[in-house]
Design an enzyme around this catalytic site. Structure first.
Site, PDB file in Angstrom:
ATOM      1  N   TYR A 133       0.870  -1.183   0.000  1.00 47.58           N
ATOM      2  CA  TYR A 133       0.000   0.000   0.000  1.00 47.58           C
ATOM      3  C   TYR A 133       0.904   1.230   0.000  1.00 47.58           C
ATOM      4  O   TYR A 133       1.533   1.561   1.010  1.00 47.58           O
ATOM      5  CB  TYR A 133      -0.913   0.019   1.220  1.00 47.58           C
ATOM      6  CG  TYR A 133      -1.927  -1.111   1.286  1.00 47.58           C
ATOM      7  CD1 TYR A 133      -2.331  -1.798   0.140  1.00 47.58           C
ATOM      8  CD2 TYR A 133      -2.498  -1.482   2.498  1.00 47.58           C
ATOM      9  CE1 TYR A 133      -3.258  -2.823   0.213  1.00 47.58           C
ATOM     10  CE2 TYR A 133      -3.435  -2.501   2.575  1.00 47.58           C
ATOM     11  CZ  TYR A 133      -3.801  -3.166   1.423  1.00 47.58           C
ATOM     12  OH  TYR A 133      -4.726  -4.180   1.505  1.00 47.58           O
ATOM     13  N   THR A 142     -16.127   0.576  -4.936  1.00 48.02           N
ATOM     14  CA  THR A 142     -17.499   0.801  -5.421  1.00 48.02           C
ATOM     15  C   THR A 142     -18.418   0.827  -4.214  1.00 48.02           C
ATOM     16  O   THR A 142     -18.914  -0.219  -3.778  1.00 48.02           O
ATOM     17  CB  THR A 142     -17.935  -0.342  -6.379  1.00 48.02           C
ATOM     18  OG1 THR A 142     -16.889  -0.552  -7.327  1.00 48.02           O
ATOM     19  CG2 THR A 142     -19.225   0.002  -7.079  1.00 48.02           C
ATOM     20  N   PRO A 143     -18.644   1.997  -3.597  1.00 47.58           N
ATOM     21  CA  PRO A 143     -19.419   2.060  -2.350  1.00 47.58           C
ATOM     22  C   PRO A 143     -20.761   1.333  -2.472  1.00 47.58           C
ATOM     23  O   PRO A 143     -21.409   1.386  -3.523  1.00 47.58           O
ATOM     24  CB  PRO A 143     -19.625   3.565  -2.143  1.00 47.58           C
ATOM     25  CG  PRO A 143     -18.525   4.220  -2.920  1.00 47.58           C
ATOM     26  CD  PRO A 143     -18.220   3.317  -4.077  1.00 47.58           C
TER      27      PRO A 143
HETATM   28  N1  LIG Z   1      -6.764  -8.689   0.958  1.00 50.15           N
HETATM   29  C1  LIG Z   1      -7.064  -7.863  -0.027  1.00 50.15           C
HETATM   30  O1  LIG Z   1      -6.901  -8.178  -1.187  1.00 50.15           O
HETATM   31  C2  LIG Z   1      -7.617  -6.515   0.291  1.00 50.15           C
HETATM   32  C3  LIG Z   1      -8.206  -5.760  -0.734  1.00 50.15           C
HETATM   33  C4  LIG Z   1      -8.730  -4.533  -0.408  1.00 50.15           C
HETATM   34  C5  LIG Z   1      -8.678  -4.058   0.875  1.00 50.15           C
HETATM   35  N2  LIG Z   1      -8.095  -4.800   1.868  1.00 50.15           N
HETATM   36  C6  LIG Z   1      -8.073  -4.355   3.263  1.00 50.15           C
HETATM   37  O2  LIG Z   1      -9.408  -4.186   3.659  1.00 50.15           O
HETATM   38  C7  LIG Z   1      -9.608  -2.880   4.197  1.00 50.15           C
HETATM   39  C8  LIG Z   1     -11.021  -2.432   3.883  1.00 50.15           C
HETATM   40  O3  LIG Z   1     -11.200  -2.335   2.484  1.00 50.15           O
HETATM   41  P1  LIG Z   1     -11.287  -0.941   1.720  1.00 50.15           P
HETATM   42  O4  LIG Z   1     -10.714   0.142   2.555  1.00 50.15           O
HETATM   43  O5  LIG Z   1     -10.734  -1.162   0.379  1.00 50.15           O
HETATM   44  O6  LIG Z   1     -12.838  -0.786   1.500  1.00 50.15           O
HETATM   45  P2  LIG Z   1     -14.088  -0.429   2.454  1.00 50.15           P
HETATM   46  O7  LIG Z   1     -13.704  -0.450   3.872  1.00 50.15           O
HETATM   47  O8  LIG Z   1     -15.200  -1.286   1.981  1.00 50.15           O
HETATM   48  O9  LIG Z   1     -14.436   1.042   1.965  1.00 50.15           O
HETATM   49  C9  LIG Z   1     -13.508   2.062   1.995  1.00 50.15           C
HETATM   50  C10 LIG Z   1     -14.101   3.205   1.186  1.00 50.15           C
HETATM   51  O10 LIG Z   1     -15.286   3.673   1.832  1.00 50.15           O
HETATM   52  C11 LIG Z   1     -15.104   5.032   2.246  1.00 50.15           C
HETATM   53  N3  LIG Z   1     -15.676   5.118   3.581  1.00 50.15           N
HETATM   54  C12 LIG Z   1     -15.235   4.514   4.712  1.00 50.15           C
HETATM   55  N4  LIG Z   1     -16.041   4.796   5.740  1.00 50.15           N
HETATM   56  C13 LIG Z   1     -17.008   5.614   5.253  1.00 50.15           C
HETATM   57  C14 LIG Z   1     -18.124   6.257   5.834  1.00 50.15           C
HETATM   58  N5  LIG Z   1     -18.403   6.094   7.134  1.00 50.15           N
HETATM   59  N6  LIG Z   1     -18.914   7.037   5.044  1.00 50.15           N
HETATM   60  C15 LIG Z   1     -18.636   7.182   3.734  1.00 50.15           C
HETATM   61  N7  LIG Z   1     -17.595   6.588   3.117  1.00 50.15           N
HETATM   62  C16 LIG Z   1     -16.778   5.820   3.883  1.00 50.15           C
HETATM   63  C17 LIG Z   1     -13.630   5.297   2.209  1.00 50.15           C
HETATM   64  O11 LIG Z   1     -13.383   6.648   1.860  1.00 50.15           O
HETATM   65  P3  LIG Z   1     -12.822   7.696   2.941  1.00 50.15           P
HETATM   66  O12 LIG Z   1     -11.343   7.475   3.023  1.00 50.15           O
HETATM   67  O13 LIG Z   1     -13.197   9.018   2.324  1.00 50.15           O
HETATM   68  O14 LIG Z   1     -13.540   7.434   4.216  1.00 50.15           O
HETATM   69  C18 LIG Z   1     -13.184   4.372   1.077  1.00 50.15           C
HETATM   70  O15 LIG Z   1     -13.392   4.970  -0.179  1.00 50.15           O
HETATM   71  C19 LIG Z   1      -8.513  -2.050   3.521  1.00 50.15           C
HETATM   72  O16 LIG Z   1      -8.265  -0.862   4.235  1.00 50.15           O
HETATM   73  C20 LIG Z   1      -7.370  -3.025   3.481  1.00 50.15           C
HETATM   74  O17 LIG Z   1      -6.680  -2.992   4.726  1.00 50.15           O
HETATM   75  C21 LIG Z   1      -7.576  -6.028   1.581  1.00 50.15           C
END
Ligand SMILES: NC(=O)c1ccc[n+]([C@@H]2O[C@H](COP(=O)([O-])OP(=O)(O)OC[C@H]3O[C@@H](n4cnc5c(N)ncnc54)[C@H](OP(=O)(O)O)[C@@H]3O)[C@@H](O)[C@H]2O)c1
Length: 298
Positions: free
Chosen positions: A62, A218-219
């Site tokens: 990352y 994709t929210p």
């Molecule tokens: N193993 C894998 O392949 C893999 C892949 C992807 C991710 N991950 C891990 O999983 C974690 C979670 O996945 P992710 O961060 O990709 O997706 P997520 O948690 O599903 O969503 C994150 C997205 O939602 C927004 N968001 C978060 N809280 C919000 C809220 N309360 N209201 C509105 N928008 C909100 C964030 O933007 P803002 O920053 O503006 O809040 C960001 O764009 C990652 O941080 C990573 O550590 C692992």
């Protein structure tokens, strides 16, 4: 956050709160380069831990290196109860591309990069990130890669191993090589391909850690989700997270955010209990999204 059996899970040798934090969003746009706001990135990490989060998900790819260095800057020396889970298996190109890096030499390099950038002598948990179909798994042996990590575990550089973006067959193959303590796959209230797998892992006390719990890049969009949220007086994101916590006791959450406001909103979801009518109403999401009904939901 309060602490009881409903809110904690035994991960490896550590008991952690089920509401954690995913650090991926702290890197720059496209998970590449420095954060848009360095001071806020540090503040998000510090507030997460001050609020009771003791499970942080990261990777040295990352940024690359960015989120691990932010974690170290914000939180070192680490609290005794903090569990940092990282993942290996990819490297970033100069064009921000995500490229497989699954040879024993590349995995060893990745483990040493994580050790150096996090500033630790051993990594608590390392997930082998299998590339599959980008955000979905595909079949194929992972024995060579997982054996390489098991060798690093025997050297004392890794305490526990996990898997990411994997199938049931790959989990079985890896488990015959070394114990698997967690599985991190794409899953949320709309995207429920792993319903059966989650129940199987729960029976074996293996953690299931959904990535994209809020839909990731994709929210989550769903009128059902919005209606339920209005009815229970919460936001749609809080309902999506609370639903995951109620879905199965082995689900650990790592919602990602770069915003203090979103962090607070997400952490508050740990206090939300969805009543039965809300859970039933959320079943309609699969049909709404044009998917078949889930095999099981409890
Ligand atoms: N193993 C894998 O392949 C893999 C892949 C992807 C991710 N991950 C891990 O999983 C974690 C979670 O996945 P992710 O961060 O990709 O997706 P997520 O948690 O599903 O969503 C994150 C997205 O939602 C927004 N968001 C978060 N809280 C919000 C809220 N309360 N209201 C509105 N928008 C909100 C964030 O933007 P803002 O920053 O503006 O809040 C960001 O764009 C990652 O941080 C990573 O550590 C692992």
């Amino acid at each position: 956050m309060t602490e009881n059996r409903r809110e904690t899970f035994r991960l490896g040798e550590r008991t952690i709160r089920r509401m954690g934090y995913g650090a991926m969003q702290l890197a720059g746009p496209g998970v590449f380069g420095p954060p848009k706001d360095h001071a806020t990135a540090l503040a998000v990490l510090r507030e997460a831990v001050a609020s009771g989060v003791n499970h942080i998900d990261t990777s040295d790819f990352y940024g690359p290196h960015v989120t691990n260095r932010l974690i170290r800057e914000a939180l070192f020396p680490y609290a005794d109860d903090l569990v940092i889970v990282t993942k290996v298996g990819a490297v970033r190109g100069a064009d921000a591309s995500w490229n497989p890096a699954q040879s024993p030499a590349e995995l060893t390099q990745a483990v040493h990069d994580n050790l150096r950038n996090l500033g630790v002598d051993a990594l608590e948990i390392v997930n082998l990130r299998v590339m599959g179909r980008v955000h979905e798994p595909s079949e194929g042996s992972i024995a060579a890669q997982f054996s390489a990590l098991a060798a690093l575990q025997r050297q004392g550089l890794i305490r526990h191993l996990g898997l990411s973006n994997v199938t049931t067959a790959q989990i079985a193959e890896a488990s015959a090589i070394a114990p698997v303590v967690c599985v991190q796959n794409n899953y949320n209230v709309i995207h429920r391909d792993d319903d059966t797998l989650i129940d199987q892992l729960a029976a074996r006390n293996i953690a299931y850690v959904p990535f994209f719990p809020l839909g990731g890049f994709t929210p989550l969009q769903s009128s059902t989700l919005s209606h339920v949220a209005a009815r229970v007086g919460a936001t749609a994101r809080q309902v999506a997270l609370a639903w995951l916590l109620q879905r199965s006791p082995n689900i650990l959450l790592i919602p990602g955010t770069s915003s203090l406001g979103h962090l607070r909103e997400n952490l508050a979801a740990a206090e939300l209990t969805l009543p039965e009518p809300a859970l039933s109403a959320l079943e309609a999401i699969r049909t709404e999204a044009g998917n078949p009904p889930p095999a099981r939901h409890d």
